[in-house]
Design a protein around this motif. Sequence first.
Motif, short mmCIF file in Angstrom:
data_model
loop_
_atom_site.label_atom_id
_atom_site.label_comp_id
_atom_site.label_asym_id
_atom_site.label_seq_id
_atom_site.Cartn_x
_atom_site.Cartn_y
_atom_site.Cartn_z
N GLY A 1 -23.66 -13.22 14.95
CA GLY A 1 -24.83 -12.59 15.55
C GLY A 1 -25.84 -12.10 14.55
N GLY A 2 -25.60 -12.31 13.26
CA GLY A 2 -26.57 -11.87 12.26
C GLY A 2 -25.96 -10.88 11.29
N HIS A 3 -26.82 -10.29 10.49
CA HIS A 3 -26.38 -9.40 9.42
C HIS A 3 -25.86 -8.08 9.96
N HIS A 4 -24.83 -7.55 9.30
CA HIS A 4 -24.20 -6.32 9.79
C HIS A 4 -24.57 -5.11 8.96
N HIS A 5 -25.58 -5.21 8.09
CA HIS A 5 -25.99 -4.05 7.32
C HIS A 5 -26.43 -2.93 8.24
N GLY A 6 -26.07 -1.70 7.86
CA GLY A 6 -26.52 -0.54 8.59
C GLY A 6 -25.64 -0.18 9.77
N ALA A 7 -24.66 -1.01 10.11
CA ALA A 7 -23.78 -0.67 11.21
C ALA A 7 -22.83 0.42 10.79
N ALA A 8 -22.81 1.53 11.51
CA ALA A 8 -21.99 2.67 11.13
C ALA A 8 -20.60 2.52 11.71
N VAL A 9 -19.92 1.45 11.35
CA VAL A 9 -18.57 1.20 11.83
C VAL A 9 -17.59 1.67 10.76
N ALA A 10 -16.96 2.82 11.00
CA ALA A 10 -16.04 3.38 10.02
C ALA A 10 -14.64 2.88 10.33
N ASP A 11 -14.33 1.68 9.89
CA ASP A 11 -13.00 1.12 10.12
C ASP A 11 -12.67 0.18 8.97
N ARG B 1 -22.31 8.64 4.52
CA ARG B 1 -23.09 8.69 3.29
C ARG B 1 -23.69 7.35 2.90
N LEU B 2 -23.01 6.25 3.21
CA LEU B 2 -23.45 4.91 2.82
C LEU B 2 -23.30 4.00 4.03
N PRO B 3 -24.18 4.14 5.02
CA PRO B 3 -24.03 3.41 6.28
C PRO B 3 -23.85 1.91 6.07
N GLY B 4 -22.84 1.34 6.74
CA GLY B 4 -22.60 -0.09 6.69
C GLY B 4 -21.64 -0.52 5.61
N GLU B 5 -21.32 0.31 4.63
CA GLU B 5 -20.41 -0.09 3.57
C GLU B 5 -18.98 -0.08 4.07
N TYR B 6 -18.14 -0.95 3.48
CA TYR B 6 -16.75 -1.06 3.90
C TYR B 6 -15.89 -0.01 3.19
N PRO B 7 -14.93 0.61 3.87
CA PRO B 7 -13.92 1.39 3.16
C PRO B 7 -13.02 0.44 2.36
N THR B 8 -12.61 0.85 1.20
CA THR B 8 -11.80 0.00 0.32
C THR B 8 -10.65 0.80 -0.28
N GLY B 9 -9.63 0.07 -0.72
CA GLY B 9 -8.50 0.73 -1.37
C GLY B 9 -8.91 1.45 -2.64
N SER B 10 -9.76 0.83 -3.44
CA SER B 10 -10.20 1.45 -4.70
C SER B 10 -11.04 2.70 -4.42
N GLY B 11 -11.88 2.64 -3.39
CA GLY B 11 -12.66 3.81 -3.03
C GLY B 11 -11.79 4.95 -2.54
N TYR C 1 -11.79 9.55 4.92
CA TYR C 1 -12.57 8.88 3.86
C TYR C 1 -13.51 7.83 4.45
N ALA C 2 -13.01 7.02 5.37
CA ALA C 2 -13.83 5.97 5.97
C ALA C 2 -15.03 6.57 6.71
N GLU C 3 -14.82 7.68 7.43
CA GLU C 3 -15.90 8.34 8.15
C GLU C 3 -16.92 8.93 7.18
N LEU D 1 0.83 -1.20 0.00
CA LEU D 1 0.00 0.00 0.00
C LEU D 1 0.87 1.25 0.00
N ARG D 2 0.32 2.31 -0.57
CA ARG D 2 1.00 3.61 -0.58
C ARG D 2 0.41 4.56 0.46
N PHE D 3 -0.33 4.03 1.40
CA PHE D 3 -0.87 4.82 2.50
C PHE D 3 -1.07 3.88 3.69
N THR D 4 -1.21 4.48 4.86
CA THR D 4 -1.49 3.71 6.07
C THR D 4 -2.96 3.85 6.40
N PRO D 5 -3.72 2.74 6.45
CA PRO D 5 -5.17 2.82 6.56
C PRO D 5 -5.70 3.63 7.74
#
Length: 438
Positions: free
Chosen positions: A411-421, A362-372, A355-357, A343-347
């Motif tokens: 514990g079930g589906h994680h959609h909607g979890a606002a975990v910015a990590d 804007r898109l609650p529950g989505e994962y931060p990604t390198g391409s994003g 960016y993750a926040e 990687l050329r950055f430290t996550p």
Amino acid sequence: MTGSAETQVPAAIPPGGGHLAHVQASQAGGTLPLLALAAVAGLVATAVLARRNALPRLPLFACGALCVLVFSFVVGAALRPAGPAGNTAAHGTAHGAAADAEQPARPGTPVLRTLHLDGKQVGVLVVPGRPGRNLVGIGAAGARAGIGAGALREGRRHPGSAQTWVTVDLPEGGSTLRVSAGGETGSLSVDTGDEHPEVPAALSSADAPECAAAAAGALVAGANRPLTACPSDALSAEDAAALRATVRFVAGRGAESVGLVADGSPRGRKAAAVVRAAARQEGVAVGTPGKDRPLLVTAGWAGATTAAEAVESGETRAQGVYLAPWLLTRPVLSPSAGQLIPLRFTPRTKEAMAYAEALSARLPGEYPTGSGYEAWQRARGESPAPRPRLFAASTAYVPGTMISADGEGAGGHHHGAAVADWLPSGMISPVSGPMREG
């Protein structure tokens, strides 16, 4: 049950207004200045009475204490910050981006909106936002989408993404997209424009979620332009250099052969060729997975997820899984497979977490990604580090909290979890200095 349309963002309170701006705006707020004057007058009267010995000491003390208490309340209300304490700069950036998100999209561009469904905020991403076939990403399990009064189409999951994806054909110009989740339906306006440019082929392939993630990264950074290309359309010079540096690193550790997992995308084919050429130069043989040797993965998210899970289960033996730079996504990193990635950055730096926040807002529950994040950087005019470093991903098992490769946990589906990590319950740590490219 029908929900409201797209969420409206309230007007911001002018900087410096503090808590007093909130209180004065209410019916009761106008009493604060009167309370302040009364407290000052009470203090003056108490002082005069004390000098004249007009009242016993105890009542005078009680009156003075009451006036001081009221005056302190007024001062505290005026000075208390408007927002909750402890907000970080990155958090402010995220909410600023969230406000920008609700501005109308240009016709013919990707759309990102938030609907209030089933008691929570649900992000909706529409790509490419042009007439014809579109992908609608919805941040809720079992979601459906469609236009008009007809039946809504059921969505499905794609490896590497937390969203539920629905294919919807949108007409030319304005239309209303209906979205259903948790038994509640909402709607949002979409304007596809009147142009019919060619849609990136990757949107019809397994690489569609990565393409959508890049579009979302640009959107949360404030860019609002047509989607004309996807990350898997070509191998960038930076990624090619990082792959060569990775092969050199593996060779430097004494590996005589490596396994390779590639795919048939334009980027995947070029990446495989770069790896084979670099391996020949280093005197390292390249073969198929399955032997106890380092495994290099240049496939897309779907192929990489499968490869990592095969190593975790013991189906494939490997001395570490070396990932291509575009494979920085939670489902690829979550299996315990000894993943390493250049990687050329430290996550978890301030810049990457901003960016993750913003994405989480804007898109609650989505994962931060390198391409994003790369799309976010380009939209903001930021440049990555000139040389990559190798990072190792590791997850810690905490009962009931682990998230599997498809985004679901015990514990079930994680959609909607606002975990910015980038990797909850885990770490992405550098294990090398800047690697030599070329």
